[in-house]
Design an enzyme around this catalytic site. Structure first.
Site, short mmCIF file in Angstrom:
data_model
loop_
_atom_site.label_atom_id
_atom_site.label_comp_id
_atom_site.label_asym_id
_atom_site.label_seq_id
_atom_site.Cartn_x
_atom_site.Cartn_y
_atom_site.Cartn_z
N LEU A 125 0.84 -1.21 0.00
CA LEU A 125 0.00 0.00 0.00
C LEU A 125 0.87 1.26 0.00
O LEU A 125 0.57 2.23 0.70
CB LEU A 125 -0.95 0.00 1.20
CG LEU A 125 -1.98 -1.13 1.25
CD1 LEU A 125 -2.81 -1.04 2.52
CD2 LEU A 125 -2.87 -1.12 0.04
N CYS A 126 1.95 1.23 -0.77
CA CYS A 126 2.82 2.40 -0.86
C CYS A 126 3.14 2.72 -2.32
O CYS A 126 4.26 3.09 -2.66
CB CYS A 126 4.10 2.19 -0.06
SG CYS A 126 4.97 0.64 -0.40
N GLY A 127 2.14 2.54 -3.18
CA GLY A 127 2.31 2.89 -4.59
C GLY A 127 3.33 1.99 -5.26
O GLY A 127 3.40 0.78 -5.02
#
Length: 373
Positions: free
Chosen positions: A135-137
């Site tokens: 969930l950090c691109g």
């Protein structure tokens, strides 16, 4: 030509539902984009009932709360990580600069420092730093792609490559790639610590001293700003100017964009190219006398050098990860808000159409009774 792409909203249940993962059959609502030649409103048309729309809107609201909370948590942590990066850079750079100056002065003397020995490269170790969570691109993907590119370059030169993977995301990737030799898997923590850096430095030290590898490189994401990070490659060992580390055929094995060679040569001397304007440090005196044995000085500084460089890379990677997660969750929150507005507009139109239809039925029934009477 028309755009007939449609989006199927997948579940009437809240996100992350295990029952949905097992049975993804109930597809809700279908959104169709209008034709390019259509003169009607550009708002997508949603075909579903009021109940499904209400459930979907509630689901989007729940998701938005989660992404907003994750954004705030990442924003609170990134400040601490950013301060660690900014405070740690001057020490790491100055230590490396002093060490290279001393090592340069000792090149003409008959001394033997194992960590500064430049030998013909047959095998390269890559220390790849990724995150423990997603969930950090595209943070982890960029680092892994940089690693893949570097491995391809080294194999093209006919060199063997070994990987030391730091971080769960990198570990899971390399475990699925049996063709890549992995020396060790290491799981990182929430924030970089000297203990973690020491464990990596010990492994790197033993590999280089035992001559299992002839060159060690760091692959990590360099923190530039809250909206930008850049995957880089940095030579860790051995200590040498660009071009001195070669393979058996005399080909230079240094990366084209090696972060280490911001410590580059100018006029035959090593110098540091800093990102910001700072007062230039005066070089060491040309008439230098060592009170202790130079080998003892280098041996005492090398562990500190390894720890500081690895700790700095871990701190840079942590700050980049948190900044990437903050931006990714901010975008997800904005997208959820836009989607909620679209679904709310569709819900209101459907509700208005239903009420209008009921009124028409009542009026038609009343008119029919009048005619019957």
């Amino acid at each position: 030509m028309t755009l007939s792409n449609s989006i199927m909203w997948v579940s009437a249940k809240p996100p992350f539902s295990s029952s949905f993962l097992q049975n993804p059959k109930p597809l809700l609502p279908q959104i169709s984009r209008p034709s390019l030649h259509s003169q009607s409103s550009l708002t997508p048309t949603i075909h579903c009932g009021l109940r499904e729309l209400r459930v979907r809107i509630d689901s989007i609201k729940s998701t938005q709360k989660i992404t907003e909370a994750m954004k705030l948590v990442a924003a609170a942590r990134v400040r601490r990580a950013q301060e660690a990066v900014i405070n740690g850079r001057p020490f790491a750079e100055t230590l490396a600069e002093v060490l290279y100056d001393i090592n340069e002065r000792l090149q003409g003397e008959a001394i033997d420092v194992p960590l500064t020995n430049v030998r013909t490269v047959k095998k390269v170790a890559l220390v790849v730093i990724t995150s423990d969570r997603g969930l950090c691109g595209g943070f982890n993907n960029l680092v892994i792609k940089k690693t893949q590119t570097r491995i391809a370059e080294l194999k093209k030169l006919g060199l063997d490559v070994s990987v030391i993977s730091v971080g769960k995301k990198g570990n899971s990737y390399f475990k699925r790639r049996p063709e890549i030799s992995v020396d060790r898997f290491i799981e990182g923590g929430l924030f970089a610590t000297t203990k973690e850096a020491q464990a990596i430095a010990d492994d790197v030290f033993s590999l280089f001293i035992s001559e299992e590898v002839d060159k060690v490189e760091l692959v990590y994401s360099k923190f530039v700003s809250l909206v930008k990070s850049q995957p880089v490659i940095q030579t860790l060992l051995p200590l040498s100017p660009r071009g001195e580390v070669v393979d058996g055929n005399g080909n230079c094995v240094d990366a084209m964009e090696d972060e280490f060679f911001r410590l580059t040569t100018k006029g035959g001397k090593l110098s540091v190219e800093r990102d910001s304007v700072k007062k230039k440090r005066e070089g060491l005196s040309p008439v230098m006398e060592f009170e202790q044995d130079p080998v003892q000085i280098i041996d005492a500084m090398m562990p500190l050098y390894l720890n500081s460089q690895i700790l700095r890379a871990l701190q840079e990677s942590t700050a980049s990860e948190l900044a990437a997660r903050m931006n990714a969750m901010s975008n997800a929150t904005d997208n959820a808000d836009d989607l909620k507005k679209t679904l709310s507009n569709s819900y209101n139109r459907e509700r208005q159409a239903k009420i209008t239809g009921e009124i028409l039925e009542i009026v038609a029934g009343a008119e029919a009774l009048k005619d019957f009477e």
